[in-house]
Scaffold this motif. Structure first.
Motif, mmCIF file in Angstrom:
data_model
loop_
_atom_site.group_PDB
_atom_site.id
_atom_site.type_symbol
_atom_site.label_atom_id
_atom_site.label_comp_id
_atom_site.label_asym_id
_atom_site.label_seq_id
_atom_site.Cartn_x
_atom_site.Cartn_y
_atom_site.Cartn_z
ATOM 1 N N LYS A 6 -10.905 8.919 11.462
ATOM 2 C CA LYS A 6 -9.535 8.455 11.298
ATOM 3 C C LYS A 6 -9.258 8.160 9.832
ATOM 4 O O LYS A 6 -9.923 7.319 9.224
ATOM 5 C CB LYS A 6 -9.301 7.199 12.135
ATOM 6 C CG LYS A 6 -7.842 6.791 12.238
ATOM 7 C CD LYS A 6 -7.674 5.642 13.222
ATOM 8 C CE LYS A 6 -6.209 5.339 13.451
ATOM 9 N NZ LYS A 6 -6.055 4.227 14.431
ATOM 10 N N PRO A 7 -8.292 8.853 9.217
ATOM 11 C CA PRO A 7 -8.051 8.638 7.777
ATOM 12 C C PRO A 7 -7.515 7.247 7.501
ATOM 13 O O PRO A 7 -6.901 6.605 8.362
ATOM 14 C CB PRO A 7 -7.022 9.723 7.434
ATOM 15 C CG PRO A 7 -6.370 10.081 8.715
ATOM 16 C CD PRO A 7 -7.401 9.877 9.777
ATOM 17 N N SER A 8 -7.744 6.787 6.303
ATOM 18 C CA SER A 8 -7.365 5.424 5.943
ATOM 19 C C SER A 8 -5.869 5.192 6.101
ATOM 20 O O SER A 8 -5.443 4.124 6.575
ATOM 21 C CB SER A 8 -7.801 5.130 4.506
ATOM 22 O OG SER A 8 -7.195 6.033 3.596
ATOM 23 N N PHE A 9 -5.064 6.175 5.721
ATOM 24 C CA PHE A 9 -3.615 5.953 5.712
ATOM 25 C C PHE A 9 -3.030 5.834 7.123
ATOM 26 O O PHE A 9 -1.856 5.506 7.289
ATOM 27 C CB PHE A 9 -2.894 7.055 4.926
ATOM 28 C CG PHE A 9 -3.314 8.449 5.269
ATOM 29 C CD1 PHE A 9 -2.752 9.137 6.334
ATOM 30 C CD2 PHE A 9 -4.288 9.091 4.509
ATOM 31 C CE1 PHE A 9 -3.147 10.432 6.643
ATOM 32 C CE2 PHE A 9 -4.693 10.387 4.809
ATOM 33 C CZ PHE A 9 -4.122 11.061 5.884
ATOM 34 N N GLU A 10 -3.846 6.076 8.137
ATOM 35 C CA GLU A 10 -3.416 5.900 9.524
ATOM 36 C C GLU A 10 -4.043 4.660 10.154
ATOM 37 O O GLU A 10 -3.906 4.441 11.358
ATOM 38 C CB GLU A 10 -3.789 7.127 10.356
ATOM 39 C CG GLU A 10 -3.042 8.396 9.956
ATOM 40 C CD GLU A 10 -3.450 9.597 10.795
ATOM 41 O OE1 GLU A 10 -4.350 9.447 11.651
ATOM 42 O OE2 GLU A 10 -2.874 10.682 10.583
ATOM 43 N N ASN A 11 -4.719 3.837 9.361
ATOM 44 C CA ASN A 11 -5.502 2.739 9.930
ATOM 45 C C ASN A 11 -5.268 1.444 9.157
ATOM 46 O O ASN A 11 -6.110 1.004 8.379
ATOM 47 C CB ASN A 11 -6.988 3.102 9.944
ATOM 48 C CG ASN A 11 -7.808 2.167 10.804
ATOM 49 O OD1 ASN A 11 -7.346 1.672 11.826
ATOM 50 N ND2 ASN A 11 -9.032 1.924 10.389
ATOM 51 N N ARG A 12 -4.125 0.820 9.369
ATOM 52 C CA ARG A 12 -3.802 -0.462 8.737
ATOM 53 C C ARG A 12 -4.697 -1.564 9.312
ATOM 54 O O ARG A 12 -4.888 -1.672 10.520
ATOM 55 C CB ARG A 12 -2.328 -0.791 8.984
ATOM 56 C CG ARG A 12 -1.875 -2.177 8.528
ATOM 57 C CD ARG A 12 -1.649 -2.253 7.033
ATOM 58 N NE ARG A 12 -1.266 -3.588 6.627
ATOM 59 C CZ ARG A 12 -0.003 -4.041 6.572
ATOM 60 N NH1 ARG A 12 0.995 -3.235 6.904
ATOM 61 N NH2 ARG A 12 0.266 -5.270 6.167
ATOM 62 N N LYS A 13 -5.248 -2.373 8.446
ATOM 63 C CA LYS A 13 -6.110 -3.478 8.838
ATOM 64 C C LYS A 13 -5.323 -4.793 8.734
ATOM 65 O O LYS A 13 -4.229 -4.856 8.158
ATOM 66 C CB LYS A 13 -7.334 -3.535 7.933
ATOM 67 C CG LYS A 13 -8.066 -2.198 7.775
ATOM 68 C CD LYS A 13 -8.782 -1.782 9.025
ATOM 69 C CE LYS A 13 -10.055 -2.545 9.203
ATOM 70 N NZ LYS A 13 -10.839 -2.077 10.380
ATOM 71 N N LEU A 14 -5.895 -5.850 9.280
ATOM 72 C CA LEU A 14 -5.264 -7.156 9.170
ATOM 73 C C LEU A 14 -5.260 -7.614 7.713
ATOM 74 O O LEU A 14 -6.252 -7.452 6.989
ATOM 75 C CB LEU A 14 -6.014 -8.179 10.027
ATOM 76 C CG LEU A 14 -5.931 -7.993 11.553
ATOM 77 C CD1 LEU A 14 -6.806 -9.030 12.249
ATOM 78 C CD2 LEU A 14 -4.489 -8.096 12.028
ATOM 79 N N ASP A 15 -4.144 -8.193 7.287
ATOM 80 C CA ASP A 15 -4.059 -8.700 5.916
ATOM 81 C C ASP A 15 -5.145 -9.742 5.659
ATOM 82 O O ASP A 15 -5.604 -10.435 6.579
ATOM 83 C CB ASP A 15 -2.701 -9.333 5.656
ATOM 84 C CG ASP A 15 -1.583 -8.312 5.588
ATOM 85 O OD1 ASP A 15 -1.851 -7.113 5.809
ATOM 86 O OD2 ASP A 15 -0.425 -8.721 5.339
ATOM 87 N N ILE A 16 -5.534 -9.835 4.384
ATOM 88 C CA ILE A 16 -6.503 -10.842 3.964
ATOM 89 C C ILE A 16 -5.797 -11.864 3.094
ATOM 90 O O ILE A 16 -5.073 -11.517 2.158
ATOM 91 C CB ILE A 16 -7.661 -10.191 3.178
ATOM 92 C CG1 ILE A 16 -8.440 -9.235 4.074
ATOM 93 C CG2 ILE A 16 -8.581 -11.263 2.600
ATOM 94 C CD1 ILE A 16 -9.522 -8.471 3.358
ATOM 95 N N GLU A 17 -5.996 -13.141 3.415
ATOM 96 C CA GLU A 17 -5.443 -14.217 2.602
ATOM 97 C C GLU A 17 -6.576 -14.846 1.794
ATOM 98 O O GLU A 17 -7.633 -15.178 2.336
ATOM 99 C CB GLU A 17 -4.775 -15.275 3.479
ATOM 100 C CG GLU A 17 -4.095 -16.374 2.678
ATOM 101 C CD GLU A 17 -3.359 -17.370 3.557
ATOM 102 O OE1 GLU A 17 -2.823 -18.349 3.016
ATOM 103 O OE2 GLU A 17 -3.342 -17.180 4.786
ATOM 104 N N PHE A 18 -6.364 -15.004 0.498
ATOM 105 C CA PHE A 18 -7.389 -15.538 -0.392
ATOM 106 C C PHE A 18 -7.104 -17.019 -0.678
ATOM 107 O O PHE A 18 -5.986 -17.390 -1.046
ATOM 108 C CB PHE A 18 -7.428 -14.753 -1.700
ATOM 109 C CG PHE A 18 -7.763 -13.299 -1.515
ATOM 110 C CD1 PHE A 18 -9.075 -12.880 -1.373
ATOM 111 C CD2 PHE A 18 -6.754 -12.358 -1.455
ATOM 112 C CE1 PHE A 18 -9.387 -11.552 -1.196
ATOM 113 C CE2 PHE A 18 -7.058 -11.013 -1.271
ATOM 114 C CZ PHE A 18 -8.374 -10.612 -1.143
#
Length: 375
Positions: free
Chosen positions: A356-368
């Protein structure tokens, strides 16, 4: 204050937290050398790396010229030991980790450098404040981790990608000076960073980097082992991409080295490398056009469009192993795309998983947490 103990502990803690990536990258470095040194036993490759690592660590330069390196040999040695102990590296992986493909760049890639991509784009303003984007373009074999906070210090961000210089010159200095850490410690703005990078010219590169400070002063630097071309943004917007050069002197030098490489290897004029180089130059021109289109209305979505741009007609910024001609070899995959919302202390990201290419696989945002946010 930098101490031997602090460098050891920080390195050990970092490698313990990212053991899989640390071990995976060292294994990939070693495999790269094995692939490019057919007939050379693995044990011999490791021996060469160990020997070069010792030589580099002992090659402390003139401290009157480079006073910031006083005591640095012991600090770097502690950092290397910390990585070994934290990730549980055996002798072979430790040698490769410390080398960081230095042996490959100086002694193996005399005629051909590996096709590694990557890009960075910076908007000084948007509806969410200043934003920065990056593509990690490489082989699917490369391990990667979720995005980290990109700032080098509370004052500066540096993003770096490959530069692809062929038949490069040999620098007179080989000591493994941690140039970016020096910049982070001693520099407070882009001008100071560029000055230090120029003064330490022989200790870093080849690479292309984007440097920006909190006042949105942006420098785009294209670097060989011994040369450095600097372009300045006039409006705070900027980008860099890999395996190409736009600064006139570096563009000329890169073209000369490419031609020399083709001649040295007795390759036909329109060989696979030449086709690949043209594609990288086209990507730089495409990103220039896309950035110009976004300047009048800079938004997070506009930045995402640039960094993940794919078009059969105009070309790609984001890759998926796309061959450059029918039957040609696959090019890089964009393994990870990150957009940092610097004012919010947050990262949006996408990552390749399996086929699965990256541009089709949004991940959960990361908060710093506990970071110096930018505005």
């Amino acid at each position: 204050m930098w101490t031997i103990d602090s460098w050891y502990r920080e390195s050990r803690a970092r490698s313990e937290a990212q053991t899989a990536q640390c071990r995976g990258m060292a294994a990939l470095f070693l495999k790269t050398l094995q692939d490019h040194l057919p007939g050379v036993p693995r044990d011999e490759i490791v021996r060469r790396l160990q020997k070069l690592n010792r030589e580099r660590l002992d090659a402390v330069p003139d401290l009157n010229k480079y006073p910031e390196l006083r005591g640095m040999r012991e600090l770097v040695d502690a950092e290397w030991r910390g990585a070994r102990d934290g990730a549980g590296l055996d002798d072979a992986l430790w040698a490769a980790h410390c080398d960081q493909l230095y042996y490959y760049q100086r002694y193996v890639a005399a005629g051909k450098a590996g096709p590694i991509g990557c890009s960075y784009v910076y908007f000084p303003t948007s509806e969410r404040g200043p934003i920065l984007a990056n593509n990690l373009d490489s082989s699917p074999e490369e391990p990667f981790a979720p995005p980290a906070w990109p700032a080098l210090s509370e004052h500066l961000i540096i993003g770096n990608v490959s530069s692809g210089v062929f038949l490069d010159e040999d620098p007179p200095e080989i000591f493994p000076a941690p140039v970016y850490r020096l910049v982070g410690r001693y520099c407070r703005n882009t001008n100071e960073a560029v000055e230090m990078l120029q003064r330490y010219n022989y200790f870093w590169g080849p690479t292309n980097i984007l440097v920006m400070d909190r006042q949105h002063h942006v420098a785009m630097i294209e670097k060989s082992s011994c040369r450095m071309g600097v372009r300045r943004s006039t409006d705070g917007f900027g980008f860099i991409t890999a395996m190409t050069a736009q600064e006139p002197s570096m563009k000329s030098f890169l073209a000369d080295r490419r031609a020399a490489s083709v001649k040295a290897r007795n390759l036909p004029a329109n060989n696979t490398d030449v086709i690949y180089w043209r594609a990288q130059d086209r990507r730089a021109a495409l990103m220039d056009d896309l950035l110009a289109e976004a300047r009048n209305n800079p938004t997070v979505e506009g930045l995402r469009r640039i960094i993940q741009f794919r078009s059969p007609e105009r070309g790609n910024v984001c890759g998926n192993g796309d061959p450059l001609f029918p039957g040609g070899p696959p090019t890089e995959h964009t393994l990870k795309t990150t957009i940092w919302l610097l004012k919010d202390g947050r990262a949006m990201w996408w990552a390749r998983e399996g086929a699965k290419p990256s541009f089709e696989n949004r991940k959960l945002d990361i908060e710093f947490k506990d970071v110096w946010r930018w505005d």
